[in-house]
Design a protein around this motif. Structure first.
Motif, PDB file in Angstrom:
ATOM      1  N   LYS A 135       1.613  11.478  14.585  1.00 32.91           N
ATOM      2  CA  LYS A 135       1.699  11.491  13.131  1.00 32.91           C
ATOM      3  C   LYS A 135       1.032  10.245  12.568  1.00 32.91           C
ATOM      4  CE  LYS A 135       5.988  14.137  12.784  1.00 32.91           C
ATOM      5  NZ  LYS A 135       7.146  14.413  11.925  1.00 32.91           N
ATOM      6  N   VAL A 136       0.597  10.355  11.333  1.00 33.24           N
ATOM      7  CA  VAL A 136       0.065   9.206  10.603  1.00 33.24           C
ATOM      8  C   VAL A 136       1.103   8.813   9.561  1.00 33.24           C
ATOM      9  CG1 VAL A 136      -1.764   8.324   9.130  1.00 33.24           C
ATOM     10  CG2 VAL A 136      -2.322   9.897  10.997  1.00 33.24           C
ATOM     11  N   VAL A 137       1.656   7.611   9.718  1.00 30.32           N
ATOM     12  CA  VAL A 137       2.679   7.101   8.805  1.00 30.32           C
ATOM     13  C   VAL A 137       2.120   5.866   8.114  1.00 30.32           C
ATOM     14  CG1 VAL A 137       5.035   6.249   8.582  1.00 30.32           C
ATOM     15  CG2 VAL A 137       4.485   7.950  10.345  1.00 30.32           C
ATOM     16  N   ASP A 138       1.996   5.942   6.815  1.00 28.78           N
ATOM     17  CA  ASP A 138       1.443   4.832   6.026  1.00 28.78           C
ATOM     18  C   ASP A 138       0.103   4.368   6.583  1.00 28.78           C
ATOM     19  OD1 ASP A 138       3.825   5.156   4.732  1.00 28.78           O
ATOM     20  OD2 ASP A 138       4.580   3.137   5.110  1.00 28.78           O
ATOM     21  N   GLY A 139      -0.741   5.331   6.948  1.00 26.07           N
ATOM     22  CA  GLY A 139      -2.090   5.031   7.383  1.00 26.07           C
ATOM     23  C   GLY A 139      -2.243   4.646   8.832  1.00 26.07           C
ATOM     24  N   THR A 270      -2.180  -7.682   2.333  1.00 24.17           N
ATOM     25  CA  THR A 270      -1.772  -6.284   2.433  1.00 24.17           C
ATOM     26  C   THR A 270      -1.445  -5.705   1.062  1.00 24.17           C
ATOM     27  OG1 THR A 270       0.581  -6.816   2.750  1.00 24.17           O
ATOM     28  CG2 THR A 270      -0.814  -6.744   4.724  1.00 24.17           C
ATOM     29  N   ARG A 271      -1.391  -4.364   1.026  1.00 27.47           N
ATOM     30  CA  ARG A 271      -0.983  -3.651  -0.190  1.00 27.47           C
ATOM     31  C   ARG A 271       0.211  -2.770   0.139  1.00 27.47           C
ATOM     32  NH1 ARG A 271      -5.934  -0.208  -1.647  1.00 27.47           N
ATOM     33  NH2 ARG A 271      -4.759   0.401  -3.510  1.00 27.47           N
ATOM     34  N   PRO A 272       1.237  -2.759  -0.710  1.00 29.24           N
ATOM     35  CA  PRO A 272       2.326  -1.802  -0.499  1.00 29.24           C
ATOM     36  C   PRO A 272       1.763  -0.388  -0.408  1.00 29.24           C
ATOM     37  CG  PRO A 272       2.885  -3.385  -2.221  1.00 29.24           C
ATOM     38  CD  PRO A 272       1.431  -3.595  -1.908  1.00 29.24           C
ATOM     39  N   TRP A 273       2.357   0.443   0.459  1.00 33.66           N
ATOM     40  CA  TRP A 273       1.778   1.758   0.678  1.00 33.66           C
ATOM     41  C   TRP A 273       1.824   2.619  -0.576  1.00 33.66           C
ATOM     42  CZ3 TRP A 273      -1.746   3.385   3.621  1.00 33.66           C
ATOM     43  CH2 TRP A 273      -2.042   4.746   3.687  1.00 33.66           C
ATOM     44  N   ASP A 274       2.846   2.458  -1.408  1.00 32.64           N
ATOM     45  CA  ASP A 274       2.870   3.232  -2.646  1.00 32.64           C
ATOM     46  C   ASP A 274       1.739   2.818  -3.574  1.00 32.64           C
ATOM     47  OD1 ASP A 274       4.178   0.787  -2.957  1.00 32.64           O
ATOM     48  OD2 ASP A 274       5.595   1.536  -4.451  1.00 32.64           O
ATOM     49  N   VAL A 276      -1.241   1.912  -2.428  1.00 31.12           N
ATOM     50  CA  VAL A 276      -2.386   2.600  -1.827  1.00 31.12           C
ATOM     51  C   VAL A 276      -2.436   4.044  -2.309  1.00 31.12           C
ATOM     52  CG1 VAL A 276      -3.434   3.374   0.328  1.00 31.12           C
ATOM     53  CG2 VAL A 276      -2.388   1.103   0.198  1.00 31.12           C
ATOM     54  N   GLU A 277      -1.290   4.716  -2.248  1.00 29.11           N
ATOM     55  CA  GLU A 277      -1.229   6.124  -2.651  1.00 29.11           C
ATOM     56  C   GLU A 277      -1.533   6.308  -4.138  1.00 29.11           C
ATOM     57  OE1 GLU A 277      -0.447   9.009  -1.022  1.00 29.11           O
ATOM     58  OE2 GLU A 277      -0.144   8.188   0.985  1.00 29.11           O
ATOM     59  N   ALA A 278      -1.119   5.338  -4.946  1.00 26.97           N
ATOM     60  CA  ALA A 278      -1.286   5.456  -6.399  1.00 26.97           C
ATOM     61  C   ALA A 278      -2.613   4.877  -6.891  1.00 26.97           C
ATOM     62  CB  ALA A 278      -0.127   4.765  -7.109  1.00 26.97           C
ATOM     63  N   GLY A 279      -3.375   4.259  -6.001  1.00 28.86           N
ATOM     64  CA  GLY A 279      -4.629   3.644  -6.411  1.00 28.86           C
ATOM     65  C   GLY A 279      -4.454   2.323  -7.123  1.00 28.86           C
ATOM     66  N   ASP A 280      -3.300   1.683  -6.970  1.00 26.35           N
ATOM     67  CA  ASP A 280      -3.046   0.374  -7.564  1.00 26.35           C
ATOM     68  C   ASP A 280      -3.745  -0.677  -6.696  1.00 26.35           C
ATOM     69  OD1 ASP A 280      -1.932  -2.115  -8.367  1.00 26.35           O
ATOM     70  OD2 ASP A 280      -0.079  -1.136  -8.997  1.00 26.35           O
ATOM     71  N   PRO A 281      -4.688  -1.431  -7.234  1.00 26.55           N
ATOM     72  CA  PRO A 281      -5.475  -2.353  -6.408  1.00 26.55           C
ATOM     73  C   PRO A 281      -4.760  -3.650  -6.045  1.00 26.55           C
ATOM     74  CG  PRO A 281      -6.167  -2.527  -8.695  1.00 26.55           C
ATOM     75  CD  PRO A 281      -5.148  -1.417  -8.635  1.00 26.55           C
ATOM     76  N   ARG A 282      -3.592  -3.895  -6.590  1.00 20.90           N
ATOM     77  CA  ARG A 282      -2.924  -5.168  -6.350  1.00 20.90           C
ATOM     78  C   ARG A 282      -2.523  -5.324  -4.880  1.00 20.90           C
ATOM     79  NH1 ARG A 282       1.908  -5.196 -10.513  1.00 20.90           N
ATOM     80  NH2 ARG A 282       1.846  -2.966  -9.917  1.00 20.90           N
ATOM     81  N   THR A 283      -2.618  -6.562  -4.417  1.00 19.47           N
ATOM     82  CA  THR A 283      -2.174  -6.923  -3.077  1.00 19.47           C
ATOM     83  C   THR A 283      -0.905  -7.761  -3.187  1.00 19.47           C
ATOM     84  OG1 THR A 283      -3.425  -8.987  -3.022  1.00 19.47           O
ATOM     85  CG2 THR A 283      -4.570  -6.984  -2.278  1.00 19.47           C
ATOM     86  N   VAL A 284      -0.329  -8.078  -2.035  1.00 16.36           N
ATOM     87  CA  VAL A 284       0.825  -8.976  -2.042  1.00 16.36           C
ATOM     88  C   VAL A 284       0.441 -10.324  -2.643  1.00 16.36           C
ATOM     89  CG1 VAL A 284       2.399 -10.269  -0.542  1.00 16.36           C
ATOM     90  CG2 VAL A 284       2.053  -7.816  -0.178  1.00 16.36           C
ATOM     91  N   ALA A 285      -0.785 -10.761  -2.401  1.00 13.17           N
ATOM     92  CA  ALA A 285      -1.246 -12.029  -2.995  1.00 13.17           C
ATOM     93  C   ALA A 285      -1.148 -11.991  -4.515  1.00 13.17           C
ATOM     94  CB  ALA A 285      -2.678 -12.318  -2.560  1.00 13.17           C
TER      95      ALA A 285
END
Length: 397
Positions: A135-139, A270-274, A276-285
């Motif tokens: 399975k692919v989980v969160d990429g 890194t980016r929260p997986w949600d 990534v799914e929503a196209g939100d470009p923000r990273t943890v930084a």
């Protein structure tokens, strides 16, 4: 950075600094041994009083720095088992962590991941051989067995085992002793232990891969909120933290319950997986900048950053200069519960490793002190007793 005086002001009862704490830690460990053997433990009302874990004042009443038992006492017992939780509680943990994943029939169970290949004996169950899949989980691709492919009744036929036996060989002694607990079983256990000790038991509960599971029709937040309401842990001052690496899961929980909420933060790039799914470009930084922290503070009470966001490491694994994250988060009213402190050299910053054996214990007390000095409000640790002794050293007990 926070001073010791500011930390003490967050623990107005002084319970986290009671005299004799070190002696009680020893008694608590003896009590833990009794609990594991099925014998009466020695931890009791006095230990409960000193632990200072009353829920009456909410999370601000917890001792600071708060010692959070990461997956229970996972340095000594297979993680996310009632044996691991019990040992952590008997040692005196201020808060005990659970990670939640769903079964095929919608029950919430305590596993660090839905991939149970390495944490159970599922591979030895020939009747489940055909459940092995990729399975692919969160990429990320995983091959093994997954909780969402089992009913609760089927999962209950499995037994837990040590996840990293090469590092923690001693823990393999307990392989096969405990089953996979449901979260409701943990809540019942916490209620029973609370009645015995005269206080409510604090939990730190993570929703794992919530976007992934929602797509499967196994949303985590609604059944979690239902259980929290059933056990009166849905209120503002309830003795529970709810945490997730996906901010949208915390926002959803914020609409369902009033329990304290924490956003977990991984590496800066890194980016929260949600997202990534929503196209939100923000990273943890971006999230650890003042504007990102203000956004988190609009719906959450705290953050759970990786320790490297508090003090980065250089290419050799040595600690560098602390960031401003603690001060910046506190300025927005957020508490910080970073993760994870472990005793073994392989997990410690290079500054605190001893000898060449990666599995041997290093100078964990030295590392705890450096992190406590930054002003963090709590810390996750696999070694509850080490964390509590470091806490006692730091607050001057």
């Amino acid at each position: 950075m926070g001073t010791q005086e500011s930390r003490q002001s967050q623990d107005p009862s002084g319970q986290g600094r009671g005299t004799g704490r070190r002696a009680l830690l020893g008694a608590a460990v003896l009590g833990a041994g009794g609990a594991v053997l099925g014998l009466p433990g020695t931890a009791g009302a006095e230990e409960a009083k000193v632990a200072g874990t009353s829920s009456h004042g909410g999370y601000r009443s917890l001792p600071v720095p708060t010692i959070i038992a990461h997956r229970g006492a996972s340095g000594y017992r297979p993680e996310h088992t009632l044996g691991s939780y019990q040992l952590a509680l008997d040692m005196g943990a201020h808060v005990i962590e659970q990670d939640l994943v769903p079964t095929k029939d919608g029950h919430l169970v305590c596993r660090h991941e839905n991939d149970i290949t390495g944490t159970t004996d599922v591979a030895s169950h020939t009747e489940f051989a055909d459940r092995k899949t990729t399975k692919v989980v969160d990429g990320v691709s995983y091959t093994g067995w997954f909780t969402e492919d089992f009913t609760l009744a089927e999962l209950k036929t499995l037994r837990a085992k040590e996840r990293i036996p090469g590092t923690r060989q001693e823990n393999t002694l307990y392989d096969g002793r405990w089953e996979i607990p449901t979260f409701e079983e943990v809540l019942r256990w916490a209620e029973k232990e609370g009645r015995k000790r005269g206080r409510r038991i604090w939990l730190h509960v993570e929703t794992k891969h919530p976007t992934y599971f929602r797509k499967l029709g196994l949303g985590l937040e609604e059944p979690l909120a239902k259980l929290l309401r059933k056990y009166d842990r849905h209120r503002k001052n309830a003795p529970v933290f709810l945490q997730s690496f996906e901010p949208s899961s915390i926002q959803r929980l914020d609409r369902l319950v009033d329990s304290p909420l924490v956003v977990l933060l991984s590496g800066a790039a890194t980016r929260p997986w949600d997202f990534v799914e929503a196209g939100d470009p923000r990273t943890v930084a971006d999230l650890v900048k003042p504007e990102g922290l203000a956004w988190i503070a609009s719906y959450a009470n705290g953050i759970g950053p990786t320790l490297d966001l508090i003090i980065p490491r250089d290419s050799g694994g040595r600690l560098t200069t602390p960031t401003t994250l603690v001060a910046d988060a506190h300025a927005k009213g957020l508490i910080l519960h970073p993760y994870t402190m472990r005793n073994e050299n392989s997990f410690l910053p290079a500054d605190f490793r001893k000898g060449t054996d990666a599995n041997a214990y290093g100078d964990a007390f030295g590392a705890f002190k450096v992190y406590f000095d930054t002003g963090i409000d709590g810390i996750f640790t696999d070694n509850t007793d080490t964390g509590l002794l470091a806490h006692a050293d730091f607050v001057g007990d």
